[in-house]
Design an enzyme around this catalytic site. Structure first.
Site, PDB file in Angstrom:
ATOM      1  N   ASP A  31       0.826  -1.190   0.221  1.00 32.68           N
ATOM      2  CA  ASP A  31      -0.123  -0.029  -0.108  1.00 32.68           C
ATOM      3  C   ASP A  31       0.768   1.078  -0.057  1.00 32.68           C
ATOM      4  OD1 ASP A  31       0.876   0.196   2.943  1.00 32.68           O
ATOM      5  OD2 ASP A  31      -1.021  -0.879   3.373  1.00 32.68           O
ATOM      6  N   HIS A  40       6.405  -8.132  -1.361  1.00 33.62           N
ATOM      7  CA  HIS A  40       5.398  -8.564  -2.113  1.00 33.62           C
ATOM      8  C   HIS A  40       4.892  -7.217  -3.495  1.00 33.62           C
ATOM      9  CE1 HIS A  40       3.980 -11.718   0.924  1.00 33.62           C
ATOM     10  NE2 HIS A  40       4.871 -12.054   0.194  1.00 33.62           N
ATOM     11  N   CYS A  66       4.845   0.177 -25.553  1.00 30.46           N
ATOM     12  CA  CYS A  66       5.174  -0.960 -26.342  1.00 30.46           C
ATOM     13  C   CYS A  66       3.920  -1.498 -27.130  1.00 30.46           C
ATOM     14  CB  CYS A  66       6.092  -1.850 -25.931  1.00 30.46           C
ATOM     15  SG  CYS A  66       5.408  -3.238 -24.951  1.00 30.46           S
ATOM     16  N   SER A 120      -0.278 -12.362   9.874  1.00 29.00           N
ATOM     17  CA  SER A 120      -0.629 -13.608  10.229  1.00 29.00           C
ATOM     18  C   SER A 120       0.439 -14.657  10.084  1.00 29.00           C
ATOM     19  CB  SER A 120      -2.018 -14.080   9.494  1.00 29.00           C
ATOM     20  OG  SER A 120      -1.780 -14.408   8.107  1.00 29.00           O
TER      21      SER A 120
HETATM   22  C1  BJW Z   1      -3.642  -6.309  13.620  1.00 31.91           C
HETATM   23  C2  BJW Z   1      -4.577  -5.213  13.572  1.00 31.91           C
HETATM   24  C3  BJW Z   1      -4.040  -4.066  14.245  1.00 31.91           C
HETATM   25  C4  BJW Z   1      -5.324  -6.833  12.230  1.00 31.91           C
HETATM   26  N1  BJW Z   1      -2.679  -4.252  14.930  1.00 31.91           N
HETATM   27  N2  BJW Z   1      -2.419  -6.318  14.060  1.00 31.91           N
HETATM   28  C5  BJW Z   1       0.259 -24.579  -1.748  1.00 31.91           C
HETATM   29  C6  BJW Z   1      -0.125 -24.204  -3.125  1.00 31.91           C
HETATM   30  C7  BJW Z   1       0.367 -23.135  -3.782  1.00 31.91           C
HETATM   31  C8  BJW Z   1       1.279 -22.221  -3.208  1.00 31.91           C
HETATM   32  C9  BJW Z   1       1.900 -22.677  -1.885  1.00 31.91           C
HETATM   33  C10 BJW Z   1       1.195 -23.876  -1.273  1.00 31.91           C
HETATM   34  N3  BJW Z   1       2.074 -23.858  -0.127  1.00 31.91           N
HETATM   35  C11 BJW Z   1       2.694 -22.904   0.189  1.00 31.91           C
HETATM   36  C12 BJW Z   1       2.764 -22.052  -0.998  1.00 31.91           C
HETATM   37  C13 BJW Z   1       3.618 -20.926  -1.194  1.00 31.91           C
HETATM   38  C14 BJW Z   1       2.652 -19.767  -1.124  1.00 31.91           C
HETATM   39  C15 BJW Z   1       2.087 -19.725   0.261  1.00 31.91           C
HETATM   40  O1  BJW Z   1       2.533 -19.261   1.158  1.00 31.91           O
HETATM   41  N4  BJW Z   1       0.571 -19.972   0.380  1.00 31.91           N
HETATM   42  C16 BJW Z   1       0.023 -20.132   1.832  1.00 31.91           C
HETATM   43  C17 BJW Z   1      -1.230 -19.178   1.747  1.00 31.91           C
HETATM   44  C18 BJW Z   1      -0.465 -21.569   1.836  1.00 31.91           C
HETATM   45  N5  BJW Z   1       3.677 -18.501  -1.314  1.00 31.91           N
HETATM   46  C19 BJW Z   1       3.764 -18.051  -2.507  1.00 31.91           C
HETATM   47  O2  BJW Z   1       3.288 -18.493  -3.667  1.00 31.91           O
HETATM   48  C20 BJW Z   1       4.937 -16.790  -2.511  1.00 31.91           C
HETATM   49  N6  BJW Z   1       5.672 -17.351  -3.500  1.00 31.91           N
HETATM   50  C21 BJW Z   1       6.637 -18.269  -3.321  1.00 31.91           C
HETATM   51  O3  BJW Z   1       6.580 -18.973  -2.355  1.00 31.91           O
HETATM   52  O4  BJW Z   1       7.783 -18.395  -4.211  1.00 31.91           O
HETATM   53  C22 BJW Z   1       8.775 -19.172  -4.212  1.00 31.91           C
HETATM   54  C23 BJW Z   1       9.708 -18.810  -3.479  1.00 31.91           C
HETATM   55  C24 BJW Z   1      10.561 -19.904  -2.583  1.00 31.91           C
HETATM   56  C25 BJW Z   1      11.498 -19.172  -1.692  1.00 31.91           C
HETATM   57  C26 BJW Z   1      12.074 -17.819  -1.906  1.00 31.91           C
HETATM   58  C27 BJW Z   1      11.261 -17.134  -2.655  1.00 31.91           C
HETATM   59  C28 BJW Z   1      10.115 -17.663  -3.282  1.00 31.91           C
HETATM   60  C29 BJW Z   1       4.140 -15.517  -3.119  1.00 31.91           C
HETATM   61  C30 BJW Z   1       3.150 -14.916  -2.058  1.00 31.91           C
HETATM   62  C31 BJW Z   1       2.655 -13.752  -2.619  1.00 31.91           C
HETATM   63  C32 BJW Z   1       1.744 -13.345  -1.552  1.00 31.91           C
HETATM   64  N7  BJW Z   1       0.910 -12.315  -2.318  1.00 31.91           N
HETATM   65  C33 BJW Z   1      -0.160 -11.622  -1.364  1.00 31.91           C
HETATM   66  C34 BJW Z   1      -0.678 -10.758  -2.563  1.00 31.91           C
HETATM   67  C35 BJW Z   1      -0.016  -9.584  -2.576  1.00 31.91           C
HETATM   68  C36 BJW Z   1      -0.576  -8.439  -3.587  1.00 31.91           C
HETATM   69  C37 BJW Z   1      -1.911  -7.822  -3.202  1.00 31.91           C
HETATM   70  O5  BJW Z   1      -1.889  -7.113  -2.013  1.00 31.91           O
HETATM   71  O6  BJW Z   1      -2.649  -7.710  -3.918  1.00 31.91           O
HETATM   72  O7  BJW Z   1       0.461 -10.851  -0.554  1.00 31.91           O
HETATM   73  S1  BJW Z   1      -1.604 -12.656  -0.552  1.00 31.91           S
HETATM   74  C38 BJW Z   1      -1.616 -11.688   0.822  1.00 31.91           C
HETATM   75  O8  BJW Z   1      -0.991 -12.336   2.072  1.00 31.91           O
HETATM   76  C39 BJW Z   1      -0.611 -10.461   0.548  1.00 31.91           C
HETATM   77  C40 BJW Z   1       0.183 -10.224   2.082  1.00 31.91           C
HETATM   78  O9  BJW Z   1       1.137  -9.618   1.938  1.00 31.91           O
HETATM   79  C41 BJW Z   1       0.141 -11.633   2.537  1.00 31.91           C
HETATM   80  C42 BJW Z   1       0.231 -11.845   3.870  1.00 31.91           C
HETATM   81  O10 BJW Z   1      -0.643 -11.556   4.648  1.00 31.91           O
HETATM   82  P1  BJW Z   1      -0.633 -10.787   5.909  1.00 31.91           P
HETATM   83  O11 BJW Z   1       0.065  -9.336   5.657  1.00 31.91           O
HETATM   84  O12 BJW Z   1      -0.070 -11.661   6.999  1.00 31.91           O
HETATM   85  O13 BJW Z   1      -2.138 -10.243   6.317  1.00 31.91           O
HETATM   86  P2  BJW Z   1      -3.374 -11.342   7.087  1.00 31.91           P
HETATM   87  O14 BJW Z   1      -4.678 -10.905   6.597  1.00 31.91           O
HETATM   88  O15 BJW Z   1      -3.195 -12.703   6.709  1.00 31.91           O
HETATM   89  O16 BJW Z   1      -3.214 -11.078   8.560  1.00 31.91           O
HETATM   90  C43 BJW Z   1      -3.359  -9.765   9.159  1.00 31.91           C
HETATM   91  C44 BJW Z   1      -2.733  -9.727  10.486  1.00 31.91           C
HETATM   92  O17 BJW Z   1      -3.063  -8.646  11.429  1.00 31.91           O
HETATM   93  C45 BJW Z   1      -3.600 -10.882  11.418  1.00 31.91           C
HETATM   94  O18 BJW Z   1      -2.801 -11.670  12.302  1.00 31.91           O
HETATM   95  C46 BJW Z   1      -4.416  -9.968  12.373  1.00 31.91           C
HETATM   96  O19 BJW Z   1      -4.764 -10.627  13.692  1.00 31.91           O
HETATM   97  C47 BJW Z   1      -3.540  -9.013  12.727  1.00 31.91           C
HETATM   98  N8  BJW Z   1      -4.126  -7.443  12.800  1.00 31.91           N
HETATM   99  N9  BJW Z   1      -5.707  -5.780  12.693  1.00 31.91           N
HETATM  100  C48 BJW Z   1      -2.284  -5.487  14.812  1.00 31.91           C
HETATM  101  N10 BJW Z   1      -4.816  -2.998  14.227  1.00 31.91           N
HETATM  102 ZN    ZN Z   2       6.153  -2.703 -22.580  1.00 28.56          ZN
END
Ligand code: BJW
Ligand code: ZN
Length: 295
Positions: free
Chosen positions: A144, A159, A190, A229
């Site tokens: 963001d 990300h 392009c 999370s």
């Molecule tokens: C508060 C609060 C307040 C609330 N105060 N706290 C099976 C099938 C296919 C793939 C996989 C699989 N198993 C594993 C994978 C890999 C996959 C993965 O992890 N999947 C799991 C979900 C199962 N990962 C990937 O595919 C990644 N790539 C990858 O692994 O490539 C290989 C590699 C290997 C080694 C090195 C490098 C690469 C890519 C992941 C991309 C994630 N993309 C997203 C979207 C981004 C674009 C967009 O925004 O549109 O990223 S998904 C989404 O989740 C977003 C976030 O950044 C990410 C994490 O979420 P986050 O930030 O933790 O949010 P929430 O909502 O989950 O949690 C919020 C928290 O806040 C909660 O705990 C609340 O309690 C708390 N909270 N209010 C304090 N006021």
């Molecule tokens: Zn281009």
């Protein structure tokens, strides 16, 4: 940044919160009671207090929760985006290849929403951290741009950035801060289609950025995991890496995350309440006063 309101134009976040809602769980048995600033008591350990000095190497690892109090929806949990939308329809390369318009509509909606809101007290506290600690960086999963707008400069975006667009044909990347793009999907000069500059499921994180994040995590003395999370790999590994390499790990979250077991100390509460309290404690350290005297 054209079209994006600045921090100072945000009147919606009072400095002191009337009704303290923090419940603190401190796992370290050697903790002291510190009352800091505003009306709200925040308690954290003497170990954490002792690390709040400029020479401590600090990483603040953030997730969607830190932006929740600004009005940016989180992904998981009760009102999370994934309750309303399907990941595989919107956040995978396959979804974009098959339905670029649908994916862009969703990102366009989020860009417009983010353009209307401002960094909150949690982001502003993290910006204070950067000014205080000489070796500091933010490692964020958020796209963001709110850490930038709060004033942080050392930010590793695992990300990507919702304000970046990337050409699927020629690979050109550029920032585009217009909240509403004129035609969707937008086109590159392009002729190729532009995509959001974010990392979708199944895509590799930017390798250099991830490597820098791992290095910073391995070498820091204090690692905060804030508002994530910790369910998405590989970012979810970082709290464990920090702990294995000797950092003192502190989680700040409204509930225990999947990474809470890696934390030495879990501060349960809103990031926008706990982080400012920690930042005030830094100011106490700078002026030589004892935070406990602020009662
Ligand atoms: C508060 C609060 C307040 C609330 N105060 N706290 C099976 C099938 C296919 C793939 C996989 C699989 N198993 C594993 C994978 C890999 C996959 C993965 O992890 N999947 C799991 C979900 C199962 N990962 C990937 O595919 C990644 N790539 C990858 O692994 O490539 C290989 C590699 C290997 C080694 C090195 C490098 C690469 C890519 C992941 C991309 C994630 N993309 C997203 C979207 C981004 C674009 C967009 O925004 O549109 O990223 S998904 C989404 O989740 C977003 C976030 O950044 C990410 C994490 O979420 P986050 O930030 O933790 O949010 P929430 O909502 O989950 O949690 C919020 C928290 O806040 C909660 O705990 C609340 O309690 C708390 N909270 N209010 C304090 N006021
Ligand atoms: Zn281009």
């Amino acid at each position: 940044m054209a079209g994006i309101p600045s921090v100072s134009s945000d009147p919606g976040h009072p400095r002191c919160l009337d009704k303290p809602s923090i419940a603190l769980l401190v796992l370290n048995p050697f903790w002291s009671a510190n009352l800091v600033g505003c009306a709200m008591p925040v308690q954290f350990s003497s170990k954490l207090q002792s690390l709040l000095i400029p020479s401590t190497r600090v990483v603040v690892f953030t997730g969607a929760g830190i932006s929740a109090e600004s009005g940016v929806p989180t992904f998981r949990g009760q009102n999370g985006l994934w309750k309303e939308f399907r990941v595989e329809d919107l956040a995978t390369p396959q979804a974009f290849a098959e339905h670029p318009q649908r994916v862009w509509d969703w990102y366009s909606w989020r860009r417009e929403l983010i353009s209307r809101i401002a960094p909150n007290l949690g982001h502003l506290a993290v910006a204070k951290f950067e000014r205080f600690f000489s070796d500091f960086c933010v490692v964020t999963q958020n796209v963001d741009g709110l850490h930038n707008r709060a004033g942080n400069e050392r930010i590793l975006k695992l990300h990507g950035d919702i304000w970046e667009v990337r050409c699927v044909s020629c690979g050109l990347r550029r920032m585009d801060f217009q909240p509403v793009l004129l035609s969707l999907p937008p086109r590159c000069e392009c002729g190729g289609m532009l995509r959001p500059g974010v990392v979708w499921f199944g895509e590799t994180l930017p390798v250099d950025v991830f490597e820098q994040a791992v290095r910073a995590t391995q070498s820091c003395g204090l690692f905060f995991s804030v508002g994530t999370s910790a369910q998405v790999f590989p970012a979810s590994e970082l709290p464990g890496v920090a702990r294995q390499h000797g950092a003192y790990v502190v989680e700040v979250n409204i509930e225990r995350s999947a990474a809470a077991s890696e934390a030495h100390e879990v501060l349960l509460g809103k990031a926008g309440e706990i982080l400012p309290a920690l930042a005030e404690s830094l100011q106490g350290a700078m002026s030589g006063s004892t935070p406990g005297n602020n009662v």
